[in-house]
Motif scaffolding. Structure first.
Motif, PDB file in Angstrom:
ATOM      1  N   GLN A  45     -10.271 -12.885 -17.015  1.00 23.86           N
ATOM      2  CA  GLN A  45      -9.056 -12.747 -16.013  1.00 23.86           C
ATOM      3  C   GLN A  45      -7.914 -12.182 -16.965  1.00 23.86           C
ATOM      4  O   GLN A  45      -7.114 -11.272 -16.673  1.00 23.86           O
ATOM      5  CB  GLN A  45      -8.531 -14.069 -15.635  1.00 23.86           C
ATOM      6  N   LEU A  46      -7.712 -12.597 -18.150  1.00 17.87           N
ATOM      7  CA  LEU A  46      -6.769 -11.818 -19.335  1.00 17.87           C
ATOM      8  C   LEU A  46      -6.787 -10.515 -19.280  1.00 17.87           C
ATOM      9  O   LEU A  46      -6.011  -9.656 -19.345  1.00 17.87           O
ATOM     10  CB  LEU A  46      -6.541 -12.634 -20.359  1.00 17.87           C
ATOM     11  N   ASN A  47      -8.220 -10.064 -19.611  1.00 21.21           N
ATOM     12  CA  ASN A  47      -8.566  -8.631 -19.815  1.00 21.21           C
ATOM     13  C   ASN A  47      -8.341  -7.823 -18.654  1.00 21.21           C
ATOM     14  O   ASN A  47      -7.591  -6.770 -18.809  1.00 21.21           O
ATOM     15  CB  ASN A  47     -10.036  -8.347 -20.160  1.00 21.21           C
ATOM     16  N   ILE A  48      -8.604  -8.151 -17.467  1.00 25.15           N
ATOM     17  CA  ILE A  48      -8.053  -7.566 -15.978  1.00 25.15           C
ATOM     18  C   ILE A  48      -6.390  -7.490 -16.074  1.00 25.15           C
ATOM     19  O   ILE A  48      -6.064  -6.270 -15.818  1.00 25.15           O
ATOM     20  CB  ILE A  48      -8.485  -8.240 -15.082  1.00 25.15           C
ATOM     21  N   LYS A  49      -5.665  -8.610 -16.413  1.00 21.39           N
ATOM     22  CA  LYS A  49      -4.439  -8.425 -16.258  1.00 21.39           C
ATOM     23  C   LYS A  49      -3.682  -7.543 -17.411  1.00 21.39           C
ATOM     24  O   LYS A  49      -2.780  -6.633 -16.998  1.00 21.39           O
ATOM     25  CB  LYS A  49      -3.882  -9.901 -16.804  1.00 21.39           C
ATOM     26  N   VAL A  50      -4.324  -7.353 -18.512  1.00 19.77           N
ATOM     27  CA  VAL A  50      -3.789  -6.243 -19.599  1.00 19.77           C
ATOM     28  C   VAL A  50      -4.294  -5.075 -18.976  1.00 19.77           C
ATOM     29  O   VAL A  50      -3.360  -3.866 -19.071  1.00 19.77           O
ATOM     30  CB  VAL A  50      -4.407  -6.726 -21.025  1.00 19.77           C
ATOM     31  N   GLU A  51      -5.517  -4.790 -18.343  1.00 17.69           N
ATOM     32  CA  GLU A  51      -5.902  -3.456 -17.884  1.00 17.69           C
ATOM     33  C   GLU A  51      -4.871  -3.056 -16.838  1.00 17.69           C
ATOM     34  O   GLU A  51      -4.550  -1.497 -16.904  1.00 17.69           O
ATOM     35  CB  GLU A  51      -7.444  -3.783 -17.509  1.00 17.69           C
ATOM     36  N   GLU A  52      -4.676  -3.805 -15.775  1.00 17.58           N
ATOM     37  CA  GLU A  52      -3.724  -3.366 -14.787  1.00 17.58           C
ATOM     38  C   GLU A  52      -2.464  -3.011 -15.327  1.00 17.58           C
ATOM     39  O   GLU A  52      -1.864  -2.191 -14.808  1.00 17.58           O
ATOM     40  CB  GLU A  52      -3.701  -4.655 -13.743  1.00 17.58           C
ATOM     41  N   GLU A  53      -2.046  -3.633 -16.115  1.00 16.76           N
ATOM     42  CA  GLU A  53      -0.752  -3.498 -16.740  1.00 16.76           C
ATOM     43  C   GLU A  53      -0.524  -2.022 -17.454  1.00 16.76           C
ATOM     44  O   GLU A  53       0.185  -1.184 -17.276  1.00 16.76           O
ATOM     45  CB  GLU A  53      -0.017  -4.500 -17.865  1.00 16.76           C
TER      46      GLU A  53
END
Length: 168
Positions: A45-53
């Motif tokens: 989930q953290l990786n997805i959040k940084v990817e989206e940003e």
């Protein structure tokens, strides 16, 4: 079915079941598996959040660069990345020769749980795209980095002097 040939106590003693030790071992193994599964899911989930940003920043950079190339407002276009000493981190799109004399057109805030690592605290980075060429007026690449607050998952967005915008 009890036929009366054996005592009730002997039937109970022969019954198959789990010992307390076996139950404790199973519960321990399941706890370890659940903890590992949660950590994997949380990091995902953290990786997805940084990817989206990172995707959002890259998209805004390309939009601003396109405005400079098309000559919108007959001016250069840029983005200022701001990591204030207090308050939310953000980046502003603007047109003009520089941020202080330019006109800010839009402000974008970082998602909650995400922060800049570059620019560092209490600093800014300006990226200004030249009119018509979309090149950046720097001699070396500029790197904008974002990471999650609770882990070290980092995404870098690099802008070369020729205006190439890439993300790792």
């Amino acid at each position: 079915v009890y036929d009366g040939g054996e005592t009730f106590k002997s039937i109970i003693m022969q019954a198959k079941g789990f010992t307390l030790l076996e139950l404790i071992l199973v519960i321990g193994i399941l706890s370890i598996l659940a903890t590992a599964g949660f950590n994997i899911y949380y990091n995902f989930q953290l990786n997805i959040k940084v990817e989206e940003e990172g995707n959002k920043i890259q998209s805004v950079l390309r939009q601003v660069q396109q405005k400079a190339i098309s000559g919108e407002e007959s001016s250069q276009w840029g983005i200022r990345f701001v990591y204030p000493q207090t308050g939310d981190q953000y980046y502003d799109a603007f047109w003009g020769a520089n941020y202080s004399t330019g006109t800010t057109t839009e402000r974008f805030y970082l998602s909650s749980g995400v922060e800049f690592t570059n620019p560092s605290a209490s600093s800014t980075i300006d990226i200004i795209f030249n009119k018509r060429t979309g090149e950046v007026a720097t001699s070396s690449p500029v790197i904008i980095s974002v990471k999650t607050i609770t882990s070290d998952i980092i995404k870098n967005i690099t802008i070369t002097p020729k205006g190439l915008i890439s993300r790792d």
